[in-house]
Enzyme design. Sequence first.
Site, PDB file in Angstrom:
ATOM      1  CD  GLU A 145     -15.063  -2.142  -4.692  1.00 31.66           C
ATOM      2  OE1 GLU A 145     -14.806  -0.954  -4.442  1.00 31.66           O
ATOM      3  OE2 GLU A 145     -14.678  -2.714  -5.746  1.00 31.66           O
TER       4      GLU A 145
ATOM      5  CG  HIS B  90      -8.594  -7.151  -0.505  1.00 32.11           C
ATOM      6  ND1 HIS B  90      -9.478  -8.182  -0.636  1.00 32.11           N
ATOM      7  CD2 HIS B  90      -7.822  -7.442   0.575  1.00 32.11           C
ATOM      8  CE1 HIS B  90      -9.253  -9.081   0.318  1.00 32.11           C
ATOM      9  NE2 HIS B  90      -8.260  -8.657   1.067  1.00 32.11           N
TER      10      HIS B  90
ATOM     11  N   GLY C  91      -4.308 -12.057  -0.891  1.00 32.05           N
ATOM     12  CA  GLY C  91      -4.917 -12.364  -2.185  1.00 32.05           C
ATOM     13  C   GLY C  91      -6.399 -12.660  -2.036  1.00 32.05           C
TER      14      GLY C  91
END
Length: 301
Positions: A39, A41, A35
């Site tokens: 950007e 990811h 989580g």
Amino acid sequence: MAIQLVSTAAQLRAESARLLTQKGGTSQGLVPTMGALHEGHARLARTAVGQNDVVVASIFVNPLQFGEAVDLERYPRTLEADMALLDAEGVDLVFAPSADEVYPGGEPVVRITAGPLGGKWEGASRPGHFDGALTVVAKLLHFGMPGTGLSGGGGLPAYRAYFGQKDAQQLALVKRMVEDLNFPVEIVPVPIVRSEEGLALSSRNRFLSAEEREAALVLSRALLLVEARANAHVPLDLESAQALVESQPLVELDYFDVVDPRTLEPLAENCKDTPFRGEGLAIIAARVGPVRLIDNVPLDS
Ligand code: PAF
């Protein structure tokens, strides 16, 4: 189709199987994350969506890979924003399990050990980190595995999992685990995403002050110097690149070296006085204010 959120392994299996059948799909991609997405990811998700019929992203802050309880507690949890980012990239399913779902009997007794490759570089200052990371990656790879014969063709759907090149040691270890233990999945490395100024994106950058963020740019500048020398076929002169990092008072250098991308063994000694030849990875780690930052640049000369 709107993104869906599931929190149990059974729901994940049922939903991904349903989606594969519905789409007549033959491939499934998994993007494991903790989580606090950025950007970098988004690029993982985009690459996975471009290569697979069904894409699952997992969001799980894995207690096994944190040394200090306080680091685990302060790790940012931003599920709503993460879902929006993944939805915009076209991810089908988000798997956000509880710690009980992943570790139903409490912390696992049997774990993956990273071995000597896990004890160097990042592993030297974070004991047990890679054992914890590999153990959860092994579990996530099992949870995210597509079922058999779903496309009606009777064959196994292709299965790919996506990891960022920023965590070069994690990537090298995941590749070795999959190879050494015969996991039926293709590991796809995805290049680093940087800010306009060159800072490698990381969930930890949010803890940097404006001044520390500016100071942190020296990491990528030093790596780019080494890359330019490799490309120019001249000796790498790591010392002068290292001196640049050390000239920045807000940056406390941990390591800076050139290594073999697969074994992570140092190469720089071999190319001190002669031009760099072959494949390598320039790696750096430093503490900047409250955070430890890592970065790297591949060399191919
Ligand atoms: O790179 C990460 O975000 C984590 O180490 C991973 C691979 C999701 C395992 O917890």
